[in-house]
Design a protein around this motif. Structure first.
Motif, mmCIF file in Angstrom:
data_model
loop_
_atom_site.group_PDB
_atom_site.id
_atom_site.type_symbol
_atom_site.label_atom_id
_atom_site.label_comp_id
_atom_site.label_asym_id
_atom_site.label_seq_id
_atom_site.Cartn_x
_atom_site.Cartn_y
_atom_site.Cartn_z
ATOM 1 N N GLU A 101 0.838 -1.209 0.000
ATOM 2 C CA GLU A 101 0.000 0.000 0.000
ATOM 3 C C GLU A 101 0.874 1.260 0.000
ATOM 4 O O GLU A 101 1.849 1.349 0.740
ATOM 5 C CB GLU A 101 -0.937 -0.027 1.211
ATOM 6 C CG GLU A 101 -1.945 -1.168 1.093
ATOM 7 C CD GLU A 101 -2.690 -1.521 2.367
ATOM 8 O OE1 GLU A 101 -3.661 -2.303 2.279
ATOM 9 O OE2 GLU A 101 -2.292 -1.051 3.440
ATOM 10 N N CYS A 123 1.149 4.093 9.783
ATOM 11 C CA CYS A 123 0.522 2.773 9.670
ATOM 12 C C CYS A 123 1.512 1.800 9.039
ATOM 13 O O CYS A 123 1.173 0.659 8.754
ATOM 14 C CB CYS A 123 -0.780 2.855 8.875
ATOM 15 S SG CYS A 123 -1.932 1.526 9.259
ATOM 16 N N HIS A 125 2.886 1.750 6.023
ATOM 17 C CA HIS A 125 2.732 1.363 4.616
ATOM 18 C C HIS A 125 4.029 1.556 3.822
ATOM 19 O O HIS A 125 4.213 0.912 2.788
ATOM 20 C CB HIS A 125 1.577 2.134 3.968
ATOM 21 C CG HIS A 125 0.239 1.830 4.578
ATOM 22 N ND1 HIS A 125 -0.938 2.324 4.091
ATOM 23 C CD2 HIS A 125 -0.108 1.078 5.653
ATOM 24 C CE1 HIS A 125 -1.953 1.892 4.827
ATOM 25 N NE2 HIS A 125 -1.470 1.147 5.801
ATOM 26 N N GLU A 160 -5.260 3.161 0.923
ATOM 27 C CA GLU A 160 -5.917 2.204 1.826
ATOM 28 C C GLU A 160 -6.653 2.923 2.944
ATOM 29 O O GLU A 160 -7.726 2.516 3.360
ATOM 30 C CB GLU A 160 -4.900 1.223 2.413
ATOM 31 C CG GLU A 160 -5.535 0.082 3.232
ATOM 32 C CD GLU A 160 -5.879 0.434 4.669
ATOM 33 O OE1 GLU A 160 -6.867 -0.110 5.209
ATOM 34 O OE2 GLU A 160 -5.182 1.271 5.265
ATOM 35 N N GLU A 161 -6.016 3.994 3.474
ATOM 36 C CA GLU A 161 -6.652 4.725 4.577
ATOM 37 C C GLU A 161 -7.857 5.490 4.023
ATOM 38 O O GLU A 161 -7.742 6.210 3.041
ATOM 39 C CB GLU A 161 -5.658 5.700 5.230
ATOM 40 C CG GLU A 161 -4.358 5.051 5.716
ATOM 41 C CD GLU A 161 -4.533 4.219 6.979
ATOM 42 O OE1 GLU A 161 -5.660 4.189 7.528
ATOM 43 O OE2 GLU A 161 -3.550 3.599 7.405
ATOM 44 N N HIS A 202 0.974 -6.554 6.660
ATOM 45 C CA HIS A 202 0.836 -5.268 7.351
ATOM 46 C C HIS A 202 1.749 -5.252 8.566
ATOM 47 O O HIS A 202 1.837 -6.244 9.282
ATOM 48 C CB HIS A 202 -0.616 -5.043 7.762
ATOM 49 C CG HIS A 202 -0.921 -3.605 8.036
ATOM 50 N ND1 HIS A 202 -0.396 -2.928 9.119
ATOM 51 C CD2 HIS A 202 -1.652 -2.696 7.344
ATOM 52 C CE1 HIS A 202 -0.808 -1.670 9.078
ATOM 53 N NE2 HIS A 202 -1.578 -1.499 8.007
#
Ligand SMILES: [Zn+2]
Ligand SMILES: [Zn+2]
Length: 464
Positions: A101, A123, A125, A160-161, A202
């Motif tokens: 991502e 996060c 990514h 993605e967010e 992730h």
């Protein structure tokens, strides 16, 4: 920046089909180790230049450059910023996608936040792009691909967010995107049409993961909710009786939402967390335009829809009580994630090559959401967590603790899992595709998402 990954000799050519899986994995890991410095550099570079969803132009360029340096031809600009390459192993078989991502979050007080935009990689990514590229470097650079059957797609995916809803709604109105989440948009544009199964990793910190890696059985999905209460402005001291207080209408609606909570079943894992984004303009004017935003999350589509209807009822109740109007907008969010068990088992088996069983964690159901859930509704998918980070996800104290674990281990685990899926004539991938039918076809998915999107105006005054 030296992005060329062709430096140095390639490992010995693998003669078609003669090398066993263990040897292929050893070669792939050796190749990833050989390029580890570059991969960490790429991850750190992205960490220090975060970009929000559908704006990840520089990050996408980095991903494209690394893939091109492997002599792969890339498609760019997919759903605005997506970058994809598909490598054919040479014999027929399914296509496995390895995803990373591209996007960051907006956390202005993070030490590595962009001073102008406030964007920050809270996060992890940035590591996802490095690990996706690492899997490509390992699988392509080691020369094992001719021993596999099928195709491998390496895919940097946008947004993605689910943030900047106003901005994305504007892109939607302009026809640039149809959906607010990157993977939904890619599905709608056909970018997953040639993919049969997909995986990603992730990042996680000790706050959310006890072991060093793990997988959830499932994650919540959600719909987005916006409400605008329209009242009537009047002098707050001199003539409040002439006004209609939109803030109080929102207040009643929030109380009514909270009153629903005991009706939410534990097994549906409902999360409703509204915020007021506009609460009034001047203290001596009765508020006439008050706005509220929320997600409605849940473990199943039915659970989400049921909770969403209750929230709508509560919003109308606020308008009704005060004689105000409310505009309710429901936006498609993300579908619940279901991790494919056989893919998770293969991934876990590879993790156990590095760490003992005690470091693996089956985390059950998680109440956060990811648009990997949308992918999982149309094909077998895997979204495990690997550590290497510290602090609070989406928080200002989030950061990389162990670069090797954050940037290198997931690349190896994904590449090794691709080998498990596509070795021996892609036996495992074919077994999974035969047995584990996804809940929806692409057309059913898109029809569902389009049905979710709706707007309603309720006039509380007309009910008097
Ligand atoms: Zn996140
Ligand atoms: Zn994330």
């Amino acid at each position: 920046m030296p992005l060329d990954v062709r430096q140095g000799p390639l490992l010995i050519e693998v003669k078609g089909g003669t090398v066993d899986k263990a040897e292929m994995k050893r070669r792939v890991c050796a190749e990833i180790d050989r390029r580890a410095d570059l991969l960490i550099q790429v991850g750190q570079d992205i960490y220090h230049d975060p970009e929000l969803g559908f704006k990840e132009h520089r990050t996408a360029k980095i991903a494209a450059e690394v893939l091109q340096s492997l002599d792969l031809s890339v498609q760019t600009g997919l759903a605005v910023t997506g970058v994809k390459t598909v490598v054919d192993c040479g014999s027929a078989g399914p296509t496995v996608a390895v995803l990373g991502e591209l996007d960051s979050l907006l956390v202005p007080d993070h030490p590595a936040a962009n001073p102008e935009t406030g964007a920050a990689h809270c996060c992890g990514h940035n590591a996802q792009i490095a690990t996706m590229l690492g899997a490509a470097v390992g699988l392509v650079g080691s020369g094992v691909l001719p021993s596999l059957s099928g195709r491998v797609a390496f895919f940097a995916v946008p947004a993605e967010e689910y943030v900047e809803i106003e901005y994305r709604n504007e892109l939607r109105r302009q026809g640039v995107i149809e959906f607010l989440g990157g993977k939904s948009e890619l599905i709608a544009r056909g970018a997953f049409d040639d993919v049969d199964m997909a995986m990603m990793v992730h990042g996680a910190s000790a706050q959310s993961l006890k072991g060093k890696a793990g997988v959830s059985a499932s994650n919540n999905g959600f719909v987005g909710k916006q409400a605008r209460f329209i009242g009537k402005a009047a002098h707050a001291g001199g003539a409040p009786d002439k006004g209609i207080n939109a803030l109080y209408a929102a207040h009643v609606a929030l109380a009514a939402i909270n009153a629903q909570r005991e009706t939410f079943r534990d097994e549906d894992a409902i999360r409703v967390h509204p915020i007021i984004t506009r609460g009034g303009d001047l203290v001596n004017v009765i508020p006439s335009d008050v706005r509220l935003e929320s997600y409605v999350r849940g473990k199943t589509i039915e659970g989400i829809e049921s909770a969403s209807q209750k929230v709508d009822r509560a919003l109308r109740a606020g308008a009704l009580a005060l004689g105000a109007k409310v505009e309710i907008t429901t936006l498609p969010g993300y579908l619940p994630l279901i991790n494919n068990r056989a893919m998770a088992d293969a991934f876990k088996g590879n993790f156990l090559e590095f760490y003992p069983e005690s470091e693996w964690e089956e985390t059950g159901h998680r109440s956060g959401s990811t648009d990997m859930g949308d992918i999982a509704h149309i094909m077998p998918a895997l979204h495990p967590y690997v550590g290497g980070f510290k602090g609070t996800a989406h928080g200002a104290d989030w950061g990389i603790e162990d670069p090797e674990m954050a940037y290198i281990l997931p690349a190896k685990l994904m590449a090794m899992t691709v080998i498990d899926l596509l070795a021996d004539g892609a036996t495992l991938a074919k077994e999974i595709l035969d047995r584990d039918k996804p809940p929806m076809t692409k057309d059913e998915y898109l029809a569902f998402m389009r049905r979710i999107a709706r707007e309603e105006v309720f006039d509380g005054a007309s009910e008097e």
